[in-house]
Scaffold this active site. Sequence first.
Site, PDB file in Angstrom:
ATOM      1  N   VAL A 330       0.841  -1.208   0.000  1.00  0.00           N
ATOM      2  CA  VAL A 330       0.000   0.000   0.000  1.00  0.00           C
ATOM      3  C   VAL A 330       0.870   1.250   0.000  1.00  0.00           C
ATOM      4  O   VAL A 330       0.591   2.232  -0.686  1.00  0.00           O
ATOM      5  CB  VAL A 330      -0.957   0.002   1.219  1.00  0.00           C
ATOM      6  N   ALA A 331       1.964   1.197   0.752  1.00  0.00           N
ATOM      7  CA  ALA A 331       2.858   2.360   0.836  1.00  0.00           C
ATOM      8  C   ALA A 331       3.580   2.596  -0.478  1.00  0.00           C
ATOM      9  O   ALA A 331       3.791   3.735  -0.890  1.00  0.00           O
ATOM     10  CB  ALA A 331       3.883   2.138   1.951  1.00  0.00           C
ATOM     11  N   ILE A 333       2.662   1.762  -3.578  1.00  0.00           N
ATOM     12  CA  ILE A 333       1.837   2.110  -4.743  1.00  0.00           C
ATOM     13  C   ILE A 333       1.276   3.521  -4.575  1.00  0.00           C
ATOM     14  O   ILE A 333       0.603   3.815  -3.586  1.00  0.00           O
ATOM     15  CB  ILE A 333       0.659   1.125  -4.899  1.00  0.00           C
ATOM     16  N   ASP A 377      -3.279  17.369 -43.670  1.00  0.00           N
ATOM     17  CA  ASP A 377      -4.019  17.462 -44.917  1.00  0.00           C
ATOM     18  C   ASP A 377      -3.881  18.899 -45.417  1.00  0.00           C
ATOM     19  O   ASP A 377      -3.708  19.820 -44.610  1.00  0.00           O
ATOM     20  CB  ASP A 377      -5.487  17.118 -44.640  1.00  0.00           C
ATOM     21  N   ASP A 726      -9.955  16.363 -42.474  1.00  0.00           N
ATOM     22  CA  ASP A 726     -11.361  16.708 -42.322  1.00  0.00           C
ATOM     23  C   ASP A 726     -12.293  15.781 -43.092  1.00  0.00           C
ATOM     24  O   ASP A 726     -13.482  15.748 -42.849  1.00  0.00           O
ATOM     25  CB  ASP A 726     -11.606  18.169 -42.766  1.00  0.00           C
ATOM     26  N   ASP A 730      -9.641  10.800 -44.628  1.00  0.00           N
ATOM     27  CA  ASP A 730      -8.634  10.985 -43.575  1.00  0.00           C
ATOM     28  C   ASP A 730      -8.886  10.098 -42.355  1.00  0.00           C
ATOM     29  O   ASP A 730      -7.995   9.915 -41.527  1.00  0.00           O
ATOM     30  CB  ASP A 730      -8.615  12.449 -43.106  1.00  0.00           C
ATOM     31  N   ASN A 792       6.222   8.041  -1.808  1.00  0.00           N
ATOM     32  CA  ASN A 792       6.031   6.605  -1.595  1.00  0.00           C
ATOM     33  C   ASN A 792       7.333   5.904  -1.215  1.00  0.00           C
ATOM     34  O   ASN A 792       7.325   4.959  -0.426  1.00  0.00           O
ATOM     35  CB  ASN A 792       5.428   5.966  -2.848  1.00  0.00           C
ATOM     36  N   GLU A 795       7.632   6.278   2.403  1.00  0.00           N
ATOM     37  CA  GLU A 795       6.761   5.378   3.167  1.00  0.00           C
ATOM     38  C   GLU A 795       7.335   3.961   3.212  1.00  0.00           C
ATOM     39  O   GLU A 795       7.285   3.285   4.238  1.00  0.00           O
ATOM     40  CB  GLU A 795       5.363   5.383   2.535  1.00  0.00           C
ATOM     41  N   THR A 823      -4.133  13.291   1.411  1.00  0.00           N
ATOM     42  CA  THR A 823      -3.170  14.318   1.815  1.00  0.00           C
ATOM     43  C   THR A 823      -2.250  14.710   0.662  1.00  0.00           C
ATOM     44  O   THR A 823      -1.996  15.876   0.429  1.00  0.00           O
ATOM     45  CB  THR A 823      -2.332  13.818   3.001  1.00  0.00           C
ATOM     46  N   GLU A 956       5.895  15.597   3.502  1.00  0.00           N
ATOM     47  CA  GLU A 956       5.403  15.549   2.125  1.00  0.00           C
ATOM     48  C   GLU A 956       4.888  16.908   1.667  1.00  0.00           C
ATOM     49  O   GLU A 956       4.975  17.242   0.484  1.00  0.00           O
ATOM     50  CB  GLU A 956       4.366  14.437   1.973  1.00  0.00           C
TER      51      GLU A 956
END
Length: 1056
Positions: A330-331, A333, A377, A726, A730, A792, A795, A823, A956
């Site tokens: 978790v930390a 990612i 074009d 256009d 294309d 991260n 962490e 946060t 952070e």
Amino acid sequence: MGKGGETHGVGSLNEEIFPAWSKDVRECEEKFEVSQEFGLSFDEVEKRRERYGLNELEKHEGQSIWKLLIDQFNDTLVRILLAAAVISFVLAWYDGDEGGEMEITAFVEPLVIFLILIVNAIVGIWQESNAEKALEALKEIQSEHASVIRDGRKVPSLPAKELVPGDIVELRVGDKVPADMRVLRLISSTVRVEQGSLTGESEAVSKTVKPVPENSDIQGKKCMVFAGTTIVNGNCICMVIQTGMNSEIGKVHLQIHEAAQNEEDTPLKKKLNEFGEALTMIIGLVCVLVWLINVKYFLTWEYVDGWPRNFKFSFEKCTYYFEIAVALAVAAIPEGLPAVITTCLALGTRKMAQKNALVRKLPSVETLGCTTVICSDKTGTLTTNQMAVAKLVAIGSRVGTLRAFNVEGTTYSPIDGKIQDWPLGRMDANLQTIAKIAALCNDSGVEQAGNHFVANGLPTEAALKVLVEKMGLPEGLNAGSTSNGDALRCCQVWKNAEERIATLEFDRDRKSMGVIVNSRSGTKSLLVKGAVENLLERSTYIQLADGTIKPLDQNIRDLILESLHEMSTSALRCLGFAYKEDLADFSTYNGDEDHEAHQLLLNPANYPQIESQLTFVGLVGIRDPPRKEVRQAIEDCRAAGIRVMVITGDNKNTAETICREIGVFGAHEDISSRSITGKDFMEHHDPKNFLRQSGGLLFSRAEPRHKQDIVRLLKEDGEVVAMTGDGVNDAPALKLADIGIAMGIAGTEVAKEASDMVLADDNFSTIVAAVGEGRSIYNNMKAFIRYMISSNIGEVASIFLTAALGIPEGMIPVQLLWVNLVTDGPPATALGFNPPDKDIMKKPPRRSDDSLISAWILFRYLVIGLYVGIATVGVFIIWFTHSSFLGIDLRGDGHTLVTYSQLANWGQCRTWEGFSVSPFTAGSLEFNFDSNPCDYFQSGKIKASTLSLSVLVAIEMFNSLNALSEDGSLVTMPPWVNPWLLLAMSVSFGLHFLILYVPFLAQVFGIVPLSLNEWLLVLMVALPVILIDEILKFIGRCTSDWRYSVTRKTTKRKAE
């Protein structure tokens, strides 16, 4: 082909196509066993429908909702998150079963992660479900009905989907062509078709019944009309050759579908996937390392005779360290990264919308930033797709002289530009005659549609009417009762002065159109416009400026032809004007069909005789002019290191002239090696090497498949390609390109739906502005990605140090999730508002394989991460082991101090004799451990855990200031350059205070309120992160040249 079964026979997908365009009418009728007078029998129609199916485009089965859903989880980061959520949920359930109750705190983490994944999947499915809309839009341009001859009878409104090869169809002005057909007979003297949306041609094309060479390209098939195009002049009889998916529009449909299957990830997505894979390996290694370090706590054994015996395994402690591994995942990612990237891209789309670039797919905002090639074009993108008169040549005041006037303006607006050196209101007789012919020998019109003007009818004729408005009216001829709001006020005045009573239609043999008009005085005159050479051949006089008529001698003829040659080499389409007043046969004619002169008009073979002995008065040069702002945009592209390639269906000479004018090529540059037709390019011995040439390239007479091949070859060579267009032709290339850019005003719905971005103003320069915005957005995204990843790393370092030192877990997964999502989110988003660099469009585009994080940046953030880990773990240890720190008293809550040795061996607490703990307070709460002193290291760590979390949040926030610039000091780039960041920091601190001081939230997150002294400790520990990064930035600035040279050498070696 439609949804029929097997396909065999003429025009089927499994058999060589019959080249009807290279065969005469009789051969075509024999091949399809039909006569144009009788048509197919109803029995034969049924047989052919079984063979060929319905005349409609296939409906490709899209991906099922379940397949789309599964695809959303085909991402490394997402899979890690999913695994972490499932394991967290199982552990929460297990802990609840063991303890007898299930607390909400344990389930917050897995539920929040599941919510993130669900939202991410919904957004992804919504984006991908829009991908096939281009195919639906293509069906809209198909004709719905057709006038068909069957069994010798006319069926006036047959559903177009029931047509089969061999059907005989009548086409009239305004009809949409229902299938690919061979022209069998012209009912009118001419038939013109607007097929630019399919072929890229800027003008309506005249059709013929004569066969053309078998190897002709689509533009050269003059005896064919194609499904989806429109008849703008005349009517004819045709035979259906190809239907449904075998038609040219069917091939475009198939190409769009194939291009949709080959869509690649954006450069950023590829980088994030690479990061995710690297992260998976790192998380795996660190998790294994954490277990190895702590294996002694849940698995013990004794050595007997040198061999391990009497193994003891603690499932409870094994689960505890497994939870630490989950917390580590978790930390590691950055869960908030997808949300922040989406927010930043959404904000970018708003900025681009203000610059008239409407982004349909969010990731394309970032891809624009690394665009290396723009394939544009010509018609409607670099030019206005609105024909305009550029030059007017009139006869001079004496024989042997001409007068030339340059005409400004690039649109159908009568007030767009003026005629230079024009005698406004003082037009001489010669100029009046030119104005009268241009106004009356004309079947088109111009009208206002919103903020712009559009043509009704042939574009060249509409341009002549706009010229008449710019010429104004001569003295003595006033507007009278015409409305001031009428776009063609002057044309209306000429129309009121002279009544048109007959028309000699244009045909390709005499190459002219004439009208007979009756003036108010009753005199008849013939007004003619057409190809200059043809009019000169039939003219015997010229009209001088004062109206005097003089013989047309060889000298003046050569002078006019010289002027014609000069204008033609400038890619101007020239039209001449002439008139005749002595109309003996029509002196009493008033349009009555019973008049004997009317019989002369019924046979076009008489027209050359009627249009003889003309008086030549002047000529004009018409073109599809380039947009005014394109030249500067091309220069901006060159400065930004972006190559511009022009790919057009138009002819080579016209395209080269436009390219020189807008700066793709120099005015006198030799472009023989850089201008090529689509067909020649496909036969080139080394097409990739041709595309690698520096500077601009031009591909003329290009077909849809040529555009796709060019885009594909560029992408294979590592280029990031933006393709503009256009038309229907294309759409496949727009779909295949990294960035497909469609025109909002002139663009077809097919092109818009196939694109990633739509230009609201059809302006090429808007693309260049969007590229600059894309680069700025990417730089800002890089800033917040670096910021979030560095957070991260901190962490992970914190959890790893906790496990390595053997102390109690400092932060639980739900707290880390809160930091990552809530946060960190506002500051990361605010970094997306960093002001762009002033020289952002003076630098070459970054390569798509450039790394998000260089080796030096990674080292910097590893140092920062290590400090974060030391600070968060350090403050946790300080609370347990110190009564004060740096002069800050920490005894206010009355908690019991322990030694570091006790803290590191807390799992052996039950074996300690006489160990006791005093109660302590946190806010209004009191924690008592009389019944179980060892619980001090579990529930009693709540204050220390709160300090660790607060230090993490504070670090952070200060670290976000470091991310304002990659190498710039806060002295040169102070925080107030981005006030949004200061606001975001305030919001994040506010949210942290919210969960600290609202009891319910504090209970959910397992934290307690802090005192003033404890906050001073938090700031004291957190602030050094700024100083550390400033030192690292200084080192980075001092070594930047050396690092850049090393990187270049490494890249060069890899390339070799």
